[in-house]
Design an enzyme around this catalytic site. Structure first.
Site, short mmCIF file in Angstrom:
data_model
loop_
_atom_site.label_atom_id
_atom_site.label_comp_id
_atom_site.label_asym_id
_atom_site.label_seq_id
_atom_site.Cartn_x
_atom_site.Cartn_y
_atom_site.Cartn_z
CB SER A 148 -1.01 -0.03 0.94
OG SER A 148 -1.38 1.36 1.13
CE1 TYR A 161 -4.15 -2.56 5.23
CE2 TYR A 161 -3.58 -0.08 4.90
CZ TYR A 161 -3.93 -1.74 4.76
OH TYR A 161 -3.48 -1.94 2.92
#
Length: 342
Positions: A148, A161
């Site tokens: 990501s 996360y």
């Protein structure tokens, strides 16, 4: 031994996709499917896995759904053995499974933070270890880590996360060096994604006053899936960046991280919440799947279809760099020729 075969009867490849019951994993498994490809689907949700397997079979592929909690190494190891026994040697392993909590760090309990880390970071470690156990003896195979933009630039309300995604980068870089030292032909590559329209925003644990949303611009999961499949086919590149927002975020963080700190402190809370009221009965999947037995299948797409881009010019150019350079070079040459003719 059962294996996927093409129309000519030849076995082509066996691919493992983790987090395959929904979102990016679901879209990737569906796009991979076809004659000659066997897709092992690893996830916790029974109904999502069953629906994903149906999509793979409908596309002409062979599907093997296996309920697996990626945080449990024994389950991942057993899944790897089953894939090899039922489908054949593993050619590609795609690590994609994750979970998270939307909340300020001090509102996340230590147990919740640990659970996110075990699923999102250690799940990749477990998957990579099992993949290597099967690939290293054959000296062949590809591991794709789905990352990501948040692996390089953290944002507020997603500390667990972001921490896990950063850890995946550090782990993968270390492993890549070791494989190069060993002159291994096993390849490891990473695909860093932008904001994607997946069901995660409907089922992740959230303590925000309003429903969570991806930070715009938002892309459909098929954009991510195309990049992941391209990375699996061409794993010699260390990383793929998907979408202009990913590229700009990573580059900006290298140049002006302090400026981004201030910008995200001012905008990051509101940008990650919709204007709708929160549904107190919404499912959460941190401790148990939101698409388990008797629960609905959530599919690949989330609730933001009307705001999501089905294509990314940057991602296309990234996958076709040689063509883009050739076209750019030809354009420059024509420009010079035209200028000289004036």
């Amino acid at each position: 031994m059962n294996a996927a075969a093409g129309n000519d009867g030849m076995v082509r490849r066996v691919v493992v996709v983790t987090g395959a019951s929904g979102g990016v994993g679901r879209a990737t498994a569906r796009m991979l499917a076809g004659p000659g490809t066997a897709v092992a689907l690893l996830a916790r949700g029974a109904s999502g896995l069953r629906a994903a397997a149906d999509e793979v079979e409908a596309a002409g592929g062979r599907a093997l759904p296996i309920e697996t909690d990626m945080a449990d190494f024994a389950q991942v190891e057993a899944a790897g053995r089953r894939v090899a026994d039922e489908l054949g040697p593993i050619d590609v392993w795609i690590n994609n499974a994750f979970s998270s909590v939307f909340a300020p760090f001090q509102d996340i309990s230590p147990a919740e933070f640990r659970r996110v880390t075990e699923v999102t970071y250690l799940g990749y470690v477990h998957g990579t270890r099992v993949a290597l156990d099967h690939m290293a003896p054959r000296d062949r195979g590809t591991i794709v880590q789905v990352g990501s933009a948040l692996a390089y630039r953290s944002i507020p309300l997603q500390s667990a996360y972001c921490g896990a995604k950063h850890a995946i980068v550090g782990f993968t870089e270390s492993l890549r060096c070791e494989l190069r030292h060993d002159r291994s032909n096993v390849r490891v590559t990473t695909v860093h994604l932008p904001a994607v329209n997946t069901p995660q925003f409907d089922w992740l644990l959230s303590r925000l006053p309003r429903p969570a949303q991806p930070v715009p611009p938002i892309y459909q999961p098929e954009v991510a899936a195309r990049a992941i499949i391209a990375a699996a086919d061409r794993p010699n590149r260390r990383e793929y960046w998907v979408g202009a927002p990913t590229m700009l975020t990573i580059l900006a963080n290298r140049l002006v991280p302090g400026l981004l700190d201030r910008y995200l402190a001012r905008t990051g809370y509101q940008a990650q919440q919709t204007d709708r009221p929160t549904d107190p009965h919404r499912p959460t999947n941190l401790w148990r799947p939101a698409d388990g037995p008797g629960q609905p299948d959530h599919g690949a797409h989330g609730a933001f279809d009307d705001r999501s881009h089905p294509h990314s010019s940057q991602a296309w150019l990234s996958r076709h760099r040689r063509l883009a350079l050739a076209v750019g070079g030809a354009g420059a040459a024509l420009g010079v020729y035209a200028f000289r003719r004036r």
